[in-house]
Structures are given as structure tokens and as C-alpha cells.
Design an enzyme around this catalytic site. Sequence first.
Site, PDB file in Angstrom:
ATOM      1  N   ASN A 164      43.949  42.104  41.464  1.00  0.00           N
ATOM      2  CA  ASN A 164      45.160  41.962  42.276  1.00  0.00           C
ATOM      3  C   ASN A 164      45.080  40.791  43.249  1.00  0.00           C
ATOM      4  O   ASN A 164      46.007  39.983  43.329  1.00  0.00           O
ATOM      5  CB  ASN A 164      45.444  43.257  43.044  1.00  0.00           C
ATOM      6  N   THR A 165      43.997  40.692  44.000  1.00  0.00           N
ATOM      7  CA  THR A 165      43.858  39.617  44.981  1.00  0.00           C
ATOM      8  C   THR A 165      43.858  38.266  44.288  1.00  0.00           C
ATOM      9  O   THR A 165      44.590  37.352  44.674  1.00  0.00           O
ATOM     10  CB  THR A 165      42.555  39.781  45.792  1.00  0.00           C
TER      11      THR A 165
ATOM     12  N   ASP B 125      29.896  42.545  51.163  1.00  0.00           N
ATOM     13  CA  ASP B 125      29.586  43.521  52.208  1.00  0.00           C
ATOM     14  C   ASP B 125      30.059  44.931  51.880  1.00  0.00           C
ATOM     15  O   ASP B 125      30.860  45.144  50.970  1.00  0.00           O
ATOM     16  CB  ASP B 125      30.232  43.086  53.523  1.00  0.00           C
TER      17      ASP B 125
ATOM     18  N   ASP C   6      37.493  42.661  40.782  1.00  0.00           N
ATOM     19  CA  ASP C   6      37.574  44.094  40.549  1.00  0.00           C
ATOM     20  C   ASP C   6      38.903  44.359  39.839  1.00  0.00           C
ATOM     21  O   ASP C   6      39.014  44.177  38.640  1.00  0.00           O
ATOM     22  CB  ASP C   6      37.467  44.800  41.907  1.00  0.00           C
ATOM     23  N   SER C   7      39.927  44.721  40.582  1.00  0.00           N
ATOM     24  CA  SER C   7      41.235  45.015  39.992  1.00  0.00           C
ATOM     25  C   SER C   7      41.938  43.755  39.494  1.00  0.00           C
ATOM     26  O   SER C   7      42.740  43.807  38.575  1.00  0.00           O
ATOM     27  CB  SER C   7      42.130  45.716  41.012  1.00  0.00           C
TER      28      SER C   7
ATOM     29  N   GLU D  61      35.119  32.906  43.609  1.00  0.00           N
ATOM     30  CA  GLU D  61      35.230  34.287  44.078  1.00  0.00           C
ATOM     31  C   GLU D  61      33.876  34.977  43.971  1.00  0.00           C
ATOM     32  O   GLU D  61      33.067  34.631  43.111  1.00  0.00           O
ATOM     33  CB  GLU D  61      36.288  35.007  43.222  1.00  0.00           C
ATOM     34  N   ASP D  62      33.648  35.945  44.845  1.00  0.00           N
ATOM     35  CA  ASP D  62      32.398  36.701  44.780  1.00  0.00           C
ATOM     36  C   ASP D  62      32.441  37.752  43.680  1.00  0.00           C
ATOM     37  O   ASP D  62      31.529  37.862  42.878  1.00  0.00           O
ATOM     38  CB  ASP D  62      32.055  37.337  46.136  1.00  0.00           C
TER      39      ASP D  62
END
EC number: 2.4.2.8
Length: 178
Positions: A106-107, A159, A103-104, A99-100
Site C-alpha cells: 500500500n505505501t 524498527d 509488506d502489503s 525501501e526497507d
Amino acid sequence: MKHTVEVMIPEAEIKARIAELGRQITERYKDSGSEMVLVGLLRGSFMFMADLCREVQVPHEVDFMTASSYGSGMSTTRDVKILKDLDEDIRGKDVLIVEDIIDSGNTLSKVREILGLREPKSLAICTLLDKPSRREVDVPVEFVGFSIPDEFVVGYGIDYAQRYRHLPYVGKVVLLDE
């Protein structure tokens, strides 16, 4: 919205850290005896994935998924959609999700859940950037490039409205007074 991008993590630092991650991953999987698959989460991880797979010194396959919880702005949504699934079966294989940025969570939590149902031998996560202060879901992350503060970042594949992926460094977006 007027903004500028300031260098947060220079290119040389990224390269050195990826080399170290490659050594750590190689050490962990060198005696596994199972096939290994690096699963890159598109689009943001493509540069990290390309550089990381050259540093991992155990035989491995490469596959990609696209899972989205981001719109075109600077905030995340709670909906996670799988837009592109894996091309290969991962049953019985050591799977490393690449993964880049986390954050949360969730994904990544959703992707990990989906891949876990496919019966891999093992399932681990490697991220270039981690924002632990933003975590909403507890996701185990075995390999972390850099823990960063809660800044909106771009570059090195990441991005902002499809811009700045090409930057060789990670930069933070700084809003300017209009």
C-alpha cells in the site's frame, strides 16, 4: 509484550547481497544518459540506502521521503501519509525508490503513484526485504534483496516501536509466553 529477537539474515549475508544489488543497478543504468536519483523511504531504509548508494557505480543523487502506513505496533494500516517530500525535482531523471521492506504494498503503491506524476524518465523499486505473501497491492519491484516469509522483522534500520534499528542483521521478533 515480552519478546526476543532471533537472527534471520546475518550481517555478512546482507552486505554480500547489497553488493550484488549494486552491480545489478549499475548494469541497468550505466548507459542511461540521464541523471539518476536514489529515493530512500525513511526511516527504515536509511541503513540500506547508505550501504546501497556506495555500491551503485553510476553517478547519482540521493533524496528522501517519509511515507507512513505503520503505527507503533505490529500491523499496518491502510492510510498512507506523505510526511516528508523530496527536496529536488525528479523530472526527466531515472528514479530508484529504495525501501526497507515491502509488506502489503500500500505505501509503496502510493509513493510510486505520486512520483510517477512528476514525470521521471524511469521509475523503479529496490527493496531489501519482500514479503510477497502479504501483498494486497500489485507493485512492480525490479530489485529484491531477500524474499522472506510472513514474520515480523527488525534490525538493519527496521524498527519495532522505534527500537532495534541499530542491529547489524535482520532478526525476527519471537513472542514469549508470559
